[in-house]
Design an enzyme around this catalytic site. Structure first.
Site, PDB file in Angstrom:
ATOM      1  N   PRO A  99       0.476  -0.869   0.327  1.00 30.60           N
ATOM      2  CA  PRO A  99       0.600   0.309   0.215  1.00 30.60           C
ATOM      3  C   PRO A  99       1.209   1.390   0.015  1.00 30.60           C
ATOM      4  O   PRO A  99       1.226   2.036   1.641  1.00 30.60           O
ATOM      5  CB  PRO A  99      -0.906  -0.313   1.495  1.00 30.60           C
ATOM      6  CG  PRO A  99      -0.082  -0.723   2.125  1.00 30.60           C
ATOM      7  CD  PRO A  99       0.865  -1.907   1.751  1.00 30.60           C
ATOM      8  N   CYS A 100       1.380   1.513  -1.142  1.00 29.50           N
ATOM      9  CA  CYS A 100       2.246   2.902  -1.297  1.00 29.50           C
ATOM     10  C   CYS A 100       1.687   4.518  -1.516  1.00 29.50           C
ATOM     11  O   CYS A 100       2.095   5.429  -1.122  1.00 29.50           O
ATOM     12  CB  CYS A 100       3.267   2.801  -2.529  1.00 29.50           C
ATOM     13  SG  CYS A 100       2.377   2.911  -4.179  1.00 29.50           S
ATOM     14  N   HIS A 101       0.230   3.971  -1.148  1.00 30.39           N
ATOM     15  CA  HIS A 101      -1.218   4.979  -0.770  1.00 30.39           C
ATOM     16  C   HIS A 101      -0.666   5.871   0.478  1.00 30.39           C
ATOM     17  O   HIS A 101      -1.432   6.800   0.284  1.00 30.39           O
ATOM     18  CB  HIS A 101      -2.062   5.119  -1.257  1.00 30.39           C
ATOM     19  CG  HIS A 101      -3.330   3.701  -0.903  1.00 30.39           C
ATOM     20  ND1 HIS A 101      -3.082   1.698  -0.773  1.00 30.39           N
ATOM     21  CD2 HIS A 101      -4.080   3.759   0.152  1.00 30.39           C
ATOM     22  CE1 HIS A 101      -3.648   1.660  -0.487  1.00 30.39           C
ATOM     23  NE2 HIS A 101      -3.954   2.466   0.672  1.00 30.39           N
TER      24      HIS A 101
END
Length: 174
Positions: free
Chosen positions: A140-142
Site C-alpha cells: 500500500p504505497c498510497h
C-alpha cells in the site's frame, strides 16, 4: 529452462476495472482501477513486455473478493499473499516488505518507512521504491506520505487524486 507463464485476471470493482498478474512465484503486478477493461490489459502487457499471458484466476478468487470489498469501503488486508519481487534489489524488497505491513487506515511518512526498514537516511530512496511499486494496494504505497502530512507523489494512473481517494476511503472505513 521452462519459460515463465503469466496468468492474469481482470475484473470490475466499484471503482472501475482492475487486474493482476501471477506467475509460479506469486503475485507480480497489480493494476489499480481504470475506466476500461482494455486499459487494464494494455497496462499489464506494457509492464510485462511479453506475450506469455493466460487469463486464469484459479487459486486467486479470494484476492479478487478482497479487492472488490476494499473498493466498497470494507477493511481488508493483503498481508498473506505470496509476492514475486524478483525484479527488485534487496534494499527495495526490504522497503516494500516494510510498507506492506502498514495497516489499513494508517499512514507512515517516507522517513518512518525508511527507519522501520532499517535505513533511517533513505527517505528519498523510499520514494523512488514507491514510484516503482508494481503492486499498489497489495503493497500500500498510497499509505506513505510526507512528514508534514501532505500526500507526496503517486505514480499510479489517477495520480495524487487517486491516492487521496484511497486514503479517504480507508479513514472513513476505520
Amino acid at each position: 529452462m521452462l519459460e515463465n507463464i503469466f496468468k492474469y485476471a481482470i475484473f470490475l470493482t466499484a471503482w472501475g476495472w482492475t487486474g493482476f498478474v501471477v506467475d509460479r512465484k506469486g503475485l507480480r503486478i497489480f493494476i489499480l482501477p481504470e475506466e476500461r477493461k482494455e486499459g487494464v490489459l494494455f497496462r499489464i502487457r506494457k509492464e510485462l513486455k511479453c506475450n506469455n499471458l493466460l487469463e486464469d484466476s484459479r487459486g486467486w478468487e479470494n484476492l479478487i473478493k478482497k479487492v472488490k470489498e476494499y473498493f466498497t469501503g470494507k477493511k481488508v488486508d493483503f498481508i498473506d499473499y505470496q509476492l514475486n519481487l524478483v525484479n527488485y534489489t534487496n534494499f527495495q524488497k526490504k522497503i516494500l516488505q516494510t510498507v506492506k505491513k502498514i495497516p489499513y487506515g494508517e499512514t507512515k511518512s517516507y522517513k518512518e518507512a525508511a527507519e522501520a526498514a532499517g535505513y533511517p537516511k533513505a527517505c528519498r530512496a523510499v520514494g523512488n521504491t514507491m514510484r516503482n511499486n508494481r503492486l499498489p494496494l497489495i503493497i500500500p504505497c498510497h499509505r506513505v506520505i510526507k512528514s508534514d502530512g501532505s500526500l507526496g507523489g503517486f505514480s499510479a494512473e489517477g495520480s495524487i487524486a487517486l491516492k487521496k481517494k484511497m486514503i479517504d476511503l480507508e479513514f472513513k472505513g476505520k
